[in-house]
Scaffold this motif. Structure first.
Motif, PDB file in Angstrom:
ATOM      1  N   TYR A   9      65.225  65.877  45.996  1.00 53.53           N
ATOM      2  CA  TYR A   9      66.105  65.956  44.786  1.00 53.53           C
ATOM      3  C   TYR A   9      67.273  66.795  45.215  1.00 53.53           C
ATOM      4  CZ  TYR A   9      67.808  66.241  39.964  1.00 53.53           C
ATOM      5  OH  TYR A   9      68.319  66.283  38.990  1.00 53.53           O
ATOM      6  N   LYS A  48      59.496  70.177  43.066  1.00 52.86           N
ATOM      7  CA  LYS A  48      60.154  70.255  41.857  1.00 52.86           C
ATOM      8  C   LYS A  48      59.019  69.843  40.784  1.00 52.86           C
ATOM      9  CE  LYS A  48      64.242  68.277  39.719  1.00 52.86           C
ATOM     10  NZ  LYS A  48      64.611  69.423  38.785  1.00 52.86           N
ATOM     11  N   GLU A  49      58.396  68.573  41.154  1.00 56.76           N
ATOM     12  CA  GLU A  49      57.595  67.808  40.266  1.00 56.76           C
ATOM     13  C   GLU A  49      57.019  66.574  41.101  1.00 56.76           C
ATOM     14  OE1 GLU A  49      59.578  66.268  36.902  1.00 56.76           O
ATOM     15  OE2 GLU A  49      58.412  64.405  36.888  1.00 56.76           O
ATOM     16  N   GLU A  60      62.546  70.005  46.409  1.00 55.59           N
ATOM     17  CA  GLU A  60      63.866  70.535  46.199  1.00 55.59           C
ATOM     18  C   GLU A  60      64.020  71.763  47.108  1.00 55.59           C
ATOM     19  OE1 GLU A  60      66.855  71.051  42.301  1.00 55.59           O
ATOM     20  OE2 GLU A  60      64.611  72.154  42.157  1.00 55.59           O
ATOM     21  N   THR A  62      65.345  75.400  48.080  1.00 57.24           N
ATOM     22  CA  THR A  62      65.281  76.448  47.194  1.00 57.24           C
ATOM     23  C   THR A  62      66.474  77.475  47.148  1.00 57.24           C
ATOM     24  OG1 THR A  62      62.881  76.874  47.457  1.00 57.24           O
ATOM     25  CG2 THR A  62      64.082  78.825  46.557  1.00 57.24           C
TER      26      THR A  62
ATOM     27  N   GLU B  27      56.625  76.073  37.350  1.00 61.34           N
ATOM     28  CA  GLU B  27      57.701  76.730  36.654  1.00 61.34           C
ATOM     29  C   GLU B  27      57.477  78.317  36.928  1.00 61.34           C
ATOM     30  OE1 GLU B  27      56.215  75.348  32.907  1.00 61.34           O
ATOM     31  OE2 GLU B  27      57.623  73.598  32.926  1.00 61.34           O
TER      32      GLU B  27
END
Lengths: 64, 64
Positions: A9, A48-49, A60, A62, B27
């Motif tokens: 992403y 990320k997900e 993603e 960092t 998160e």
């Protein structure tokens, strides 16, 4: 089959990184990925997900 | 179905944490998980390993 594709992403876009991922192992600041065909990649960044129903792993870089 | 079960890895053992996980979102120092039935949990720790073929998500508490 229940593997997923890994995408990077970046700037709101998703770029294919590795298809048919089976294994994902975070290793410090990197993510080790291996797919069904034994192909291995190590991504400098974080998850990320992950949506298993969508068969999608979003990675993603960092930001420092 | 392609969901996975999440386990907590501790002292060499795996303890079931959440079944039928669809969504996983890191998160910060926590991992947000949601399953097929809308059940949500937030785990204080990190992903140790994910094997999609084994339908297994291994979580681990982060050692200080």
């Amino acid at each position: 089959m229940c593997e997923a594709n890994a995408y990077i992403y970046k700037n709101g876009k998703e770029e294919l990184y590795l298809e048919n991922v089976d294994l994902l192992i975070p290793e410090g600041s990197k993510i080790y990925l291996r797919n069904l065909f034994g192909e291995q990649k190590t991504f400098e960044g974080h998850v990320k997900e992950i949506s298993l129903l969508k068969h999608k792993i979003l990675l993603e870089e960092t930001k420092e």
